[in-house]
Design an enzyme around this catalytic site. Structure first.
Site, mmCIF file in Angstrom:
data_model
loop_
_atom_site.group_PDB
_atom_site.id
_atom_site.type_symbol
_atom_site.label_atom_id
_atom_site.label_comp_id
_atom_site.label_asym_id
_atom_site.label_seq_id
_atom_site.Cartn_x
_atom_site.Cartn_y
_atom_site.Cartn_z
ATOM 1 N N GLU A 79 21.383 10.651 -9.026
ATOM 2 C CA GLU A 79 20.392 11.726 -9.034
ATOM 3 C C GLU A 79 20.779 12.778 -8.000
ATOM 4 O OE1 GLU A 79 17.059 8.823 -7.321
ATOM 5 O OE2 GLU A 79 16.434 10.879 -7.254
ATOM 6 N N CYS A 111 16.127 6.770 -9.475
ATOM 7 C CA CYS A 111 16.884 5.578 -9.044
ATOM 8 C C CYS A 111 17.151 4.605 -10.181
ATOM 9 C CB CYS A 111 16.123 4.835 -7.952
ATOM 10 S SG CYS A 111 15.779 5.838 -6.528
ATOM 11 N N HIS A 233 14.050 -2.931 -6.510
ATOM 12 C CA HIS A 233 14.564 -1.656 -5.986
ATOM 13 C C HIS A 233 14.037 -1.460 -4.558
ATOM 14 C CE1 HIS A 233 15.479 2.477 -5.340
ATOM 15 N NE2 HIS A 233 14.214 2.878 -5.429
HETATM 16 P P1 HMG Z 1 4.332 7.276 6.285
HETATM 17 O O1 HMG Z 1 3.085 8.085 6.255
HETATM 18 O O2 HMG Z 1 5.449 7.773 7.104
HETATM 19 O O3 HMG Z 1 4.083 5.833 6.824
HETATM 20 O O4 HMG Z 1 4.794 7.123 4.767
HETATM 21 P P2 HMG Z 1 2.732 4.958 6.882
HETATM 22 O O5 HMG Z 1 1.802 5.498 7.888
HETATM 23 O O6 HMG Z 1 2.225 4.726 5.498
HETATM 24 O O7 HMG Z 1 3.370 3.617 7.455
HETATM 25 C C1 HMG Z 1 4.300 2.902 6.728
HETATM 26 C C2 HMG Z 1 4.117 1.426 7.080
HETATM 27 O O8 HMG Z 1 4.442 1.240 8.461
HETATM 28 C C3 HMG Z 1 2.669 0.950 6.918
HETATM 29 O O9 HMG Z 1 2.754 -0.382 6.471
HETATM 30 C C4 HMG Z 1 2.131 0.969 8.345
HETATM 31 O O10 HMG Z 1 1.072 0.071 8.550
HETATM 32 C C5 HMG Z 1 3.382 0.551 9.103
HETATM 33 P P3 HMG Z 1 2.042 -0.787 5.080
HETATM 34 O O11 HMG Z 1 0.609 -0.481 5.193
HETATM 35 O O12 HMG Z 1 2.694 0.074 4.029
HETATM 36 O O13 HMG Z 1 2.398 -2.229 4.909
HETATM 37 N N1 HMG Z 1 3.370 0.950 10.525
HETATM 38 C C6 HMG Z 1 3.738 0.135 11.520
HETATM 39 N N2 HMG Z 1 4.169 -1.142 11.524
HETATM 40 C C7 HMG Z 1 4.476 -1.693 12.744
HETATM 41 N N3 HMG Z 1 4.364 -1.021 13.918
HETATM 42 C C8 HMG Z 1 3.937 0.259 13.942
HETATM 43 C C9 HMG Z 1 3.603 0.893 12.706
HETATM 44 N N4 HMG Z 1 3.174 2.121 12.364
HETATM 45 C C10 HMG Z 1 3.033 2.153 11.027
HETATM 46 N N5 HMG Z 1 3.817 0.903 15.113
HETATM 47 C C11 HMG Z 1 6.136 6.547 2.899
HETATM 48 C C12 HMG Z 1 5.501 6.050 4.207
HETATM 49 C C13 HMG Z 1 6.751 5.378 2.172
HETATM 50 C C14 HMG Z 1 5.038 7.173 2.014
HETATM 51 C C15 HMG Z 1 7.216 7.602 3.249
HETATM 52 O O14 HMG Z 1 8.250 6.974 3.948
HETATM 53 C C16 HMG Z 1 7.791 8.304 2.025
HETATM 54 O O15 HMG Z 1 7.249 9.276 1.544
HETATM 55 N N6 HMG Z 1 8.977 7.810 1.542
HETATM 56 C C17 HMG Z 1 9.657 8.389 0.381
HETATM 57 C C18 HMG Z 1 9.053 7.936 -0.931
HETATM 58 C C19 HMG Z 1 9.323 6.463 -1.203
HETATM 59 O O16 HMG Z 1 10.262 5.868 -0.722
HETATM 60 N N7 HMG Z 1 8.478 5.864 -2.068
HETATM 61 C C20 HMG Z 1 8.673 4.473 -2.460
HETATM 62 C C21 HMG Z 1 8.284 4.218 -3.910
HETATM 63 S S1 HMG Z 1 9.037 5.395 -5.017
HETATM 64 C C22 HMG Z 1 10.690 4.835 -5.200
HETATM 65 O O17 HMG Z 1 11.007 3.762 -4.820
HETATM 66 C C23 HMG Z 1 11.642 5.794 -5.832
HETATM 67 C C24 HMG Z 1 12.631 6.457 -4.874
HETATM 68 O O18 HMG Z 1 13.635 5.551 -4.522
HETATM 69 C C25 HMG Z 1 13.199 7.717 -5.512
HETATM 70 C C26 HMG Z 1 13.810 7.616 -6.912
HETATM 71 O O19 HMG Z 1 13.432 6.851 -7.757
HETATM 72 O O20 HMG Z 1 14.677 8.457 -7.142
HETATM 73 C C27 HMG Z 1 11.951 6.917 -3.590
#
Ligand code: HMG
Length: 382
Positions: A79, A111, A233
């Site tokens: 991609e 992906c 994935h």
């Molecule tokens: P965010 O707002 O940075 O993070 O977004 P958050 O506040 O949701 O925290 C993430 C996790 O860290 C949470 O755990 C928190 O509790 C934890 P969860 O509730 O999820 O179990 N956390 C902590 N843990 C320990 N100590 C701490 C602490 N602070 C927080 N101090 C988000 C996270 C994934 C949304 C962001 O990284 C993002 O936008 N990523 C890109 C999109 C993505 O990867 N999506 C995944 C599904 S889609 C997919 O897989 C397709 C993809 O590969 C693309 C394609 O297909 O081409 C992405």
């Protein structure tokens, strides 16, 4: 007829950024990355690396020990397209000096497309059992700076050879598939980074996990307990844990984390390699200490937008004699660590234009992207 992955190899980038450096620079608790996302570091391309150089490197490692004259088709899944018209696989075909009597094409669906390429390869070999198909998954996950996805970046390539009577794994017939039109993650033609609805993407991924599993279970007499290990994935490895928990809740069967643990070791260090991510997961699982001969593995492939597939493979007797974990170790351990400032400079210096330019010589890999001349991308084989 048994058809599947006969051999595979990998490549990644010249540079690596430790997420502890990013956490310190951004004033974030490092545990958020290590535990919250399940990531330790990510691969960062040098200016003279891209999906072609990584894909060609992985494929070269593979073809150095296989017979390229059996290859009838090259399927390049990415991609991170480098051209709207010409397939990245055609550059790889040239760099590797493959015969002209080969069909080459590029696959895209976020992906997921590596899995579409793999299944297309299986179908080709079912019709022409003497042929082999080279499937290359190669991507650079590059998010906007200061976006939620920034710590989940990464890059890497996995090249696979699909053949009859494979040495490594047989891909079983009947998979579960799922498509839903969701705007969770997309990259318009005029943007070098994706637009992401982070929370929606998590839900879309989990909905697809259940949708693809239900389709698989409906088409085959298969229970989760028939599957020895799972690979999901991994945009970040915590996501695989979420999928595993969701699947267990859905089928009402306890699924321990040991069923996915081994599959996450490489991706924790590479970051998101999009189409290659699931196959780094498979590589990590096969390279682990456990004897998997005769065991069934379940693979869940997801691409935002969204398309997903749940399929199974059976590990072949003697498979360990055909593995090359030393190449993964070399790829990961030889990366040059950079500071957060160096990483940001590289990110900001990214050239997405087709004006003439030359890249600095950085990578030690066998192939380099040397720049653009008269709007044509130039590559060099060493
Ligand atoms: P965010 O707002 O940075 O993070 O977004 P958050 O506040 O949701 O925290 C993430 C996790 O860290 C949470 O755990 C928190 O509790 C934890 P969860 O509730 O999820 O179990 N956390 C902590 N843990 C320990 N100590 C701490 C602490 N602070 C927080 N101090 C988000 C996270 C994934 C949304 C962001 O990284 C993002 O936008 N990523 C890109 C999109 C993505 O990867 N999506 C995944 C599904 S889609 C997919 O897989 C397709 C993809 O590969 C693309 C394609 O297909 O081409 C992405």
């Amino acid at each position: 007829m048994n058809i599947g992955i006969h051999d595979f190899d990998v490549a990644t980038t010249h540079y690596v950024l430790k997420l502890d450096s990013m956490a310190e620079a951004l004033g974030v608790d490092p545990a958020k990355y290590q535990l919250g996302l399940g990531q330790d570091e990510f691969s960062v391309p040098a200016p003279d690396e891209d999906v072609v150089t990584m894909g060609a490197h992985a494929a070269k490692r593979l073809l150095d020990r296989n017979d390229p004259s059996k290859i009838r088709m090259v399927l390049f899944a990415t991609e991170t397209g480098i051209d709207q018209s010409k397939a990245a696989g055609v550059f790889v075909h040239g760099l590797l000096g493959l015969p002209t009597a080969v069909r080459t094409v590029e696959f895209k669906q976020a992906c997921y497309s590596g899995t579409a390429a793999l299944q297309t390869a299986v179908n080709h070999v079912a019709r022409y059992p003497e042929d082999q198909v080279l499937v290359i998954t190669s991507d650079v996950a590059r998010y906007a700076v200061d976006s939620g996805g920034e710590p989940t970046q990464g890059a890497g390539a996995v090249a696979m050879l699909v053949a009859a009577d494979p040495n490594l794994v047989v891909i079983e017939p009947q998979s579960g598939v799922f498509t839903a039109d969701v705007n969770d993650f997309w990259r318009p033609n005029d943007s070098s980074t994706p637009f992401v609805e982070g929370k929606l993407s998590l839900d879309a991924y989990l909905d697809a996990t259940i949708g693809a599993w239900d389709d698989l279970a409906a088409r085959r007499d298969l229970n989760v307990s028939d599957i020895h290990r799972f690979m999901h994935h991994q945009p970040f490895t915590k996501m695989a844990r979420k999928a595993h928990t969701k699947l267990a809740e859905h089928v009402g069967v306890e699924l321990g984390s040991e069923l996915i643990e081994e599959s996450m070791t490489y991706n924790r260090r590479i970051g998101n390699s999009y189409t290659a991510s699931l196959y780094f997961g498979l590589a990590a699982q096969l390279h682990g200490n456990e004897d998997l001969a005769g065991k069934r593995l379940g693979l869940f492939s997801y691409g935002s937008g969204s398309v997903a597939e749940f399929f199974t493979v059976v590990v072949q007797p003697g498979y360990t004699e055909h593995l090359h974990p030393e190449n993964v170790a070399e790829s990961l351990d030889s990366r040059e660590e950079i500071t957060f400032e160096q990483y940001r400079d590289l990110h900001n210096a990214y050239v997405g234009e087709s004006e003439n330019y030359e890249t600095a010589t950085v990578t030690d890999a066998p192939f380099r992207f040397t720049g653009v001349t008269d709007r044509v991308r130039q590559y060099e084989a060493r």
